[in-house]
Scaffold this motif. Structure first.
Motif, PDB file in Angstrom:
ATOM      1  N   GLY A 624      53.545 -25.108  66.931  1.00 36.26           N
ATOM      2  CA  GLY A 624      53.821 -25.119  65.496  1.00 36.26           C
ATOM      3  C   GLY A 624      52.644 -24.615  64.693  1.00 36.26           C
ATOM      4  O   GLY A 624      52.802 -23.842  63.733  1.00 36.26           O
ATOM      5  N   SER A 625      51.448 -25.053  65.062  1.00 33.89           N
ATOM      6  CA  SER A 625      50.255 -24.582  64.341  1.00 33.89           C
ATOM      7  C   SER A 625      50.054 -23.084  64.553  1.00 33.89           C
ATOM      8  O   SER A 625      49.642 -22.357  63.630  1.00 33.89           O
ATOM      9  N   ALA A 626      50.361 -22.617  65.758  1.00 33.16           N
ATOM     10  CA  ALA A 626      50.231 -21.173  66.018  1.00 33.16           C
ATOM     11  C   ALA A 626      51.227 -20.389  65.169  1.00 33.16           C
ATOM     12  O   ALA A 626      50.898 -19.331  64.599  1.00 33.16           O
ATOM     13  N   ARG A 627      52.466 -20.898  65.070  1.00 34.23           N
ATOM     14  CA  ARG A 627      53.476 -20.217  64.249  1.00 34.23           C
ATOM     15  C   ARG A 627      53.089 -20.246  62.768  1.00 34.23           C
ATOM     16  O   ARG A 627      53.327 -19.282  62.029  1.00 34.23           O
ATOM     17  N   ALA A 628      52.505 -21.359  62.291  1.00 30.08           N
ATOM     18  CA  ALA A 628      52.081 -21.453  60.885  1.00 30.08           C
ATOM     19  C   ALA A 628      51.000 -20.422  60.574  1.00 30.08           C
ATOM     20  O   ALA A 628      51.019 -19.766  59.513  1.00 30.08           O
ATOM     21  N   VAL A 629      50.058 -20.282  61.502  1.00 31.43           N
ATOM     22  CA  VAL A 629      49.007 -19.275  61.311  1.00 31.43           C
ATOM     23  C   VAL A 629      49.612 -17.871  61.279  1.00 31.43           C
ATOM     24  O   VAL A 629      49.241 -17.010  60.460  1.00 31.43           O
ATOM     25  N   GLY A 630      50.577 -17.627  62.186  1.00 30.64           N
ATOM     26  CA  GLY A 630      51.235 -16.315  62.214  1.00 30.64           C
ATOM     27  C   GLY A 630      51.989 -16.022  60.931  1.00 30.64           C
ATOM     28  O   GLY A 630      51.960 -14.892  60.417  1.00 30.64           O
ATOM     29  N   LEU A 631      52.685 -17.051  60.394  1.00 30.36           N
ATOM     30  CA  LEU A 631      53.417 -16.873  59.136  1.00 30.36           C
ATOM     31  C   LEU A 631      52.456 -16.587  57.981  1.00 30.36           C
ATOM     32  O   LEU A 631      52.699 -15.692  57.148  1.00 30.36           O
ATOM     33  N   PHE A 632      51.358 -17.345  57.942  1.00 33.70           N
ATOM     34  CA  PHE A 632      50.358 -17.129  56.894  1.00 33.70           C
ATOM     35  C   PHE A 632      49.778 -15.715  56.979  1.00 33.70           C
ATOM     36  O   PHE A 632      49.582 -15.029  55.966  1.00 33.70           O
ATOM     37  N   ALA A 633      49.526 -15.271  58.234  1.00 32.89           N
ATOM     38  CA  ALA A 633      48.984 -13.916  58.418  1.00 32.89           C
ATOM     39  C   ALA A 633      49.985 -12.862  57.976  1.00 32.89           C
ATOM     40  O   ALA A 633      49.619 -11.830  57.383  1.00 32.89           O
TER      41      ALA A 633
END
Length: 667
Positions: A624-633
């Motif tokens: 989930g944290s990896a996906r959040a970072v990807g979305l933010f990027a």
């Protein structure tokens, strides 16, 4: 007063440990003879030193309570290796080392053809070391070390024949069930440490009156009751009390010598010893004592019922052990701690005798364990026959035999107890006398008397050692001297030890400073002392008491059912469908454990795995944290165009936003 040497005491557990190391690590170098020589020598040294210690304690009044080695100090809590030697410890040391010595000698003959010969000797010596560390400890850290060590080595011994699926299942079962009890045990130790700040027995016992005034945080339970119940749950696992008894019958999958070692003087008696040692704590809680009475009563009576229907010679003796452990537990609940320890001692000798005699029968019967295939062995195996008879007479409490003095004392102590659960307990131990006599002599008559059923029986396809017998030879034979000699040596204390020791152990000063009893609140021992008029007088009076007549009735009924009218038990079995199914399924305890408790544990584990590990940790926290970072990027990438006028526009919008915020904030 005679001084006990710390060096001598240290040699008692270290001698078997040295033998275990030599046989285990250098077994190929020293060979089979070297393995049994060094391990037997180590246990013999331990026995001699234990006997010398017992003499110094009993005759000269010697005592010892010192730290041998300080491991570390954490927050003011000392973690140490130390010994406490008093009457209770000295007696346990002698019982453990003597029975272990007999088992070591017996193993030379019983395991002669086994490829794991050196490994087995290493294990049983390591087991002896672990038990000695347990009984000699003067603190709870060392007690817990010995407690877990005997559990670990019993796992190795029960699964010694590791190619047998049943042995692997049995040792895993024993290991897991004991972990349940040990969880309660370590909670009890943890509570004691939290509220006393020490692990030392003497310091904990000194604070027992203070503990008795406290309540458990957030509840109105007495803290001392919670501590004692937690400690006793540990004893329930190790000493196989209902419902944590299920591992012990299955442990018969191990070789016969370890059946005697585990179920006679060592592992299963550790819980009884522990509760007796903790008597200053248990005396503070009537609720805990009532709980102990109820659990012991259920075990004593209902495990005896299961012994009636068993056809495997070792399992009959195993259920007998369960029942007798229930008797010891009942004595603990009645505050007759010295009587429980007395029965522990007498039981160690005659139960080791019965197990080793069963092993001798198995050898003579070419590794067949079904008592229905035996009969008439008396003339083929005279030494095994007479020693089995003596052990059985001791077990059922025949006057003058060792079991009589301890078993009758338990029944009298429970009758004199004023606790609410004592009524049911007294009924259970009285009824258990008849049941014990019936199943013991059912086995005795079917094995040694009556028709010979072994002439045309099929041999087991493969014996416990992985060898096939010669199908042409069905004739039983007496075991070699290395097997029968321990039987004769164990038969002597099985007959006389109770007569010789009842006075000092129950009514003298031998256990006086090791066991604490509040005579005003728990008068059982005072009542026993009042009616005791010597060992001979007790035996004479015993001929007139209900336990004697119940035992005699059990023997007579067994003789009539299995020697004269074998059609009667067959008819009873045919008409008792539901009852027989309940008994044959061992009260469905294994079914409940496997299909409800184990299934529930698997379901919980799967839920924690899928929901907690995969869903929450991996899915939300990690992925989930990896996906959040990807979305933010992804979002910020739209603002990184590389055009100067885009960046200038963003700066102007930012300045306007700040100006707007200042206007509204400070106007």
């Amino acid at each position: 007063m005679t001084e006990l040497s710390a060096t001598t005491l240290l040699a008692v557990p270290l001698a078997p440990l040295a033998g275990a190391i030599i046989a285990g690590l250098f077994g190929k170098t020293v060979g089979r003879r070297g393995a049994h020589f060094f391990t037997i020598l180590g246990v013999f040294i331990a026995f001699v030193l234990s006997a010398m210690t017992l003499k110094a304690v009993a005759v000269d009044g010697a005592r010892f309570n010192q730290t041998i080695y300080e491991w570390m100090v954490v927050g003011g809590v000392r973690m140490e290796v130390g010994f406490m030697i008093d009457g209770l410890t000295a007696m346990m040391m002698c019982v453990v080392t003597f029975v272990s010595l007999m088992v070591h000698l017996y193993t030379v003959g019983y395991m002669a053809d086994d490829p794991g010969y050196q490994r087995f000797f290493s294990y049983i010596s390591l087991f002896t070391f672990s038990m000695l560390m347990l009984v000699m400890s003067n603190n709870m850290l060392q007690l817990f070390f010995g407690w877990e060590a005997v559990g670990l080595v019993s796992y190795l011994l029960i699964g010694f024949w590791y190619k047998k699926p049943t042995a692997i299942f049995a040792n895993m079962k024993a290991f897991l069930v004991n972990r349940v009890g040990d969880f309660g045990f370590i909670l009890g130790i943890g509570l004691l440490l939290a509220y006393t700040g020490t692990l030392n027995y003497t310091e904990v016992f000194a604070k027992a009156p203070t503990l008795a005034t406290l309540t458990f945080p957030g509840q109105d339970w007495m803290l001392i009751t919670v501590i004692c119940v937690c400690l006793f749950i540990g004893a329930m696992g190790k000493s196989a009390q209902f419902p944590l008894h299920v591992w012990l019958p299955d442990s018969m999958e191990g070789p016969t010598p370890i059946s005697a070692l585990i179920h006679a003087a060592t592992m299963v008696t550790a819980g009884i010893f522990m509760v007796a040692r903790m008597s200053p704590l248990f005396e503070m809680s009537d609720a805990a004592l009532n709980f102990i009475l109820v659990i012991g009563s259920i075990t004593a009576l209902f495990m005896g019922f299961l012994g009636i229907i068993q056809n495997d010679i070792k399992r009959v003796v195993a259920y007998s052990t369960l029942s007798q452990l229930g008797y010891m537990t009942v004595a603990l609940g009645a505050s007759a701690y010295s009587v429980a320890v007395f029965h522990l001692m007498t039981h160690a000798f005659f139960k080791a005798l019965l197990f080793l005699a069963a092993g001798s029968v198995i050898i003579g019967m070419h590794h067949d364990q079904d008592i229905r295939n035996m009969g008439g062995l008396r003339k083929y195996m005279p030494i095994t026959w007479i020693t089995s008879l003596l052990g059985s007479l001791a077990l059922i409490g025949t006057p003058l035999f060792s079991g009589f003095y301890s078993k009758d004392s338990i029944i009298e102590a429970v009758g004199a107890s004023n606790l609410p659960a004592a009524g049911f307990a007294h009924f259970a131990v009285l009824a258990g006398v008849f049941v014990t006599a019936f199943y013991s002599f059912r086995m005795y008559f079917l094995v040694f008397h009556g028709k010979e059923h072994f002439h045309h029986k099929p041999f087991p396809p493969e014996d416990d050692h992985g060898h096939h017998d010669d199908p042409g030879d069905h004739t039983p034979h007496e075991s070699p001297w290395v097997v029968t000699a321990p039987l004769l040596l164990l038969a002597i204390p099985s007959v006389v030890i109770g007569f010789l020791t009842i006075q000092p152990m129950l009514f003298g000063d031998f256990l006086k400073d090791a066991i604490t009893v509040d005579a005003a609140r728990h008068p059982a021992m005072a009542e026993l002392a009042h009616v005791f008029h010597g060992a001979l007088g007790m035996a004479a009076h015993g001929l007139q008491t209900p336990p004697f007549w119940l035992a005699l009735a059990g023997v007579v009924v067994a003789w009539w059912f299995y020697m004269k009218q074998p059609s009667i038990p067959a008819a009873i079995k045919a008409r008792s469908g539901l009852l027989m199914r309940v008994l044959e399924n061992k009260y469905y305890m294994d079914w409940i454990n496997e299909n409800i408790i184990a299934a529930g544990a698997r379901l919980l584990g799967r839920g924690l795995w899928k929901g907690g590990d995969v869903g929450l940790i991996d899915g939300l926290a990690v992925n989930g944290s990896a996906r959040a970072v990807g979305l933010f990027a992804t979002l910020t990438r739209f603002f990184q165009s590389g055009y100067l006028y885009h960046y200038a526009l963003v700066m102007i919008v930012g300045v306007l936003a700040l100006m707007t915020w200042f206007i509204f904030k400070y106007r």
